[in-house]
Write an enzyme that holds these catalytic residues in place. Structure first.
Site, mmCIF file in Angstrom:
data_model
loop_
_atom_site.group_PDB
_atom_site.id
_atom_site.type_symbol
_atom_site.label_atom_id
_atom_site.label_comp_id
_atom_site.label_asym_id
_atom_site.label_seq_id
_atom_site.Cartn_x
_atom_site.Cartn_y
_atom_site.Cartn_z
ATOM 1 N N ASP A 30 0.855 -1.187 0.000
ATOM 2 C CA ASP A 30 0.000 0.000 0.000
ATOM 3 C C ASP A 30 0.892 1.239 0.000
ATOM 4 O O ASP A 30 1.878 1.320 0.732
ATOM 5 C CB ASP A 30 -0.916 -0.009 1.232
ATOM 6 C CG ASP A 30 -2.053 0.991 1.102
ATOM 7 O OD1 ASP A 30 -3.222 0.558 1.069
ATOM 8 O OD2 ASP A 30 -1.779 2.208 1.044
ATOM 9 N N ILE A 31 0.519 2.214 -0.832
ATOM 10 C CA ILE A 31 1.324 3.427 -0.978
ATOM 11 C C ILE A 31 1.280 4.275 0.296
ATOM 12 O O ILE A 31 2.160 5.113 0.516
ATOM 13 C CB ILE A 31 0.836 4.235 -2.210
ATOM 14 C CG1 ILE A 31 1.934 5.121 -2.758
ATOM 15 C CG2 ILE A 31 -0.426 5.029 -1.896
ATOM 16 C CD1 ILE A 31 1.614 5.694 -4.128
ATOM 17 N N ASN A 87 -12.934 -3.150 2.615
ATOM 18 C CA ASN A 87 -13.918 -2.077 2.736
ATOM 19 C C ASN A 87 -14.900 -2.140 1.574
ATOM 20 O O ASN A 87 -14.510 -2.444 0.439
ATOM 21 C CB ASN A 87 -13.215 -0.717 2.741
ATOM 22 C CG ASN A 87 -12.299 -0.545 3.940
ATOM 23 O OD1 ASN A 87 -12.635 -0.972 5.040
ATOM 24 N ND2 ASN A 87 -11.136 0.059 3.726
ATOM 25 N N VAL A 96 -10.926 2.819 -3.829
ATOM 26 C CA VAL A 96 -10.553 2.216 -5.111
ATOM 27 C C VAL A 96 -11.550 1.091 -5.392
ATOM 28 O O VAL A 96 -11.694 0.165 -4.582
ATOM 29 C CB VAL A 96 -9.110 1.676 -5.108
ATOM 30 C CG1 VAL A 96 -8.780 1.071 -6.465
ATOM 31 C CG2 VAL A 96 -8.116 2.782 -4.750
ATOM 32 N N HIS A 100 -10.223 -5.376 -2.886
ATOM 33 C CA HIS A 100 -8.860 -5.584 -2.395
ATOM 34 C C HIS A 100 -8.916 -5.943 -0.921
ATOM 35 O O HIS A 100 -9.709 -5.385 -0.162
ATOM 36 C CB HIS A 100 -7.983 -4.354 -2.618
ATOM 37 C CG HIS A 100 -8.603 -3.058 -2.212
ATOM 38 N ND1 HIS A 100 -9.550 -2.415 -2.980
ATOM 39 C CD2 HIS A 100 -8.433 -2.299 -1.106
ATOM 40 C CE1 HIS A 100 -9.917 -1.302 -2.373
ATOM 41 N NE2 HIS A 100 -9.277 -1.205 -1.228
ATOM 42 N N HIS A 102 -6.962 -5.713 2.411
ATOM 43 C CA HIS A 102 -5.841 -5.099 3.127
ATOM 44 C C HIS A 102 -5.232 -6.144 4.057
ATOM 45 O O HIS A 102 -5.956 -6.783 4.843
ATOM 46 C CB HIS A 102 -6.321 -3.936 3.996
ATOM 47 C CG HIS A 102 -6.798 -2.737 3.252
ATOM 48 N ND1 HIS A 102 -6.003 -1.631 3.024
ATOM 49 C CD2 HIS A 102 -7.994 -2.445 2.694
ATOM 50 C CE1 HIS A 102 -6.698 -0.712 2.377
ATOM 51 N NE2 HIS A 102 -7.913 -1.179 2.159
HETATM 52 P P1 5GP Z 1 -9.657 1.460 0.280
HETATM 53 O O1 5GP Z 1 -9.700 2.789 1.003
HETATM 54 O O2 5GP Z 1 -10.341 1.527 -1.063
HETATM 55 O O3 5GP Z 1 -10.081 0.308 1.123
HETATM 56 O O4 5GP Z 1 -8.114 1.200 0.012
HETATM 57 C C1 5GP Z 1 -7.434 1.700 -1.081
HETATM 58 C C2 5GP Z 1 -5.981 1.665 -0.732
HETATM 59 O O5 5GP Z 1 -5.236 1.876 -1.919
HETATM 60 C C3 5GP Z 1 -5.546 2.771 0.243
HETATM 61 O O6 5GP Z 1 -5.032 2.169 1.439
HETATM 62 C C4 5GP Z 1 -4.503 3.557 -0.510
HETATM 63 O O7 5GP Z 1 -3.426 3.965 0.286
HETATM 64 C C5 5GP Z 1 -4.067 2.596 -1.598
HETATM 65 N N1 5GP Z 1 -3.636 3.227 -2.826
HETATM 66 C C6 5GP Z 1 -4.254 4.253 -3.472
HETATM 67 N N2 5GP Z 1 -3.580 4.576 -4.578
HETATM 68 C C7 5GP Z 1 -2.510 3.739 -4.642
HETATM 69 C C8 5GP Z 1 -1.441 3.582 -5.578
HETATM 70 O O8 5GP Z 1 -1.338 4.275 -6.591
HETATM 71 N N3 5GP Z 1 -0.531 2.618 -5.305
HETATM 72 C C9 5GP Z 1 -0.609 1.822 -4.191
HETATM 73 N N4 5GP Z 1 0.355 0.912 -4.021
HETATM 74 N N5 5GP Z 1 -1.612 1.934 -3.300
HETATM 75 C C10 5GP Z 1 -2.555 2.882 -3.527
#
Ligand code: 5GP
Length: 114
Positions: A30-31, A87, A96, A100, A102
């Site tokens: 995760d970034i 989520n 996103v 996915h 986590h």
């Molecule tokens: P969500 O909030 O949808 O459950 O998680 C999306 C995750 O994607 C977040 O934890 C966010 O930090 C990660 N994320 C968003 N953009 C990027 C990216 O460009 N690269 C990577 N490696 N992670 C990303």
């Protein structure tokens, strides 16, 4: 809000720190890491949210869990413990729109989550 970001990572159009891969699953860091180990496990097949799963795609979720458990063993954190979180939609904080899992490890987790 993106449907295609993770597809671009799968296609290597966007760089990512890929740490795990099978025929069906990709795992990358995760970034914005929230723990010493924070990896996102995604299916290579596009599914927007948990709500969009069907009997035909539900097995992908099992593949994500198998990948997470295998990765935990590889990293030596399986016995200490780890958390997996998925989520779904706005109130849960999904940003996103490609499912996915986590994977978080390397520190004590609190409960309930925020
Ligand atoms: P969500 O909030 O949808 O459950 O998680 C999306 C995750 O994607 C977040 O934890 C966010 O930090 C990660 N994320 C968003 N953009 C990027 C990216 O460009 N690269 C990577 N490696 N992670 C990303």
């Amino acid at each position: 809000m993106s449907d295609t970001l993770f597809l671009d990572i799968i296609d290597r159009k966007i760089p990512a720190d890929i740490v795990y891969e099978t025929d069906q699953v990709l795992g990358f860091k995760d970034i914005n890491a929230q723990a010493p180990h924070h990896v996102l496990f995604i299916p290579k097949q596009h599914v927007r949210t948990i709500n969009d799963l069907t009997p035909a795609t539900a097995g992908l979720v099992g593949e994500l869990f198998l990948a997470a458990a295998d990765y935990a063993k590889q990293q030596g954190v399986a016995e200490d413990g780890y958390r997996v979180v998925m989520n779904c939609n706005a109130l849960a904080g999904q940003t996103v729109f490609h499912i996915h899992l986590h994977f978080l490890a390397g520190r004590a987790m609190t409960w309930p989550p925020g």
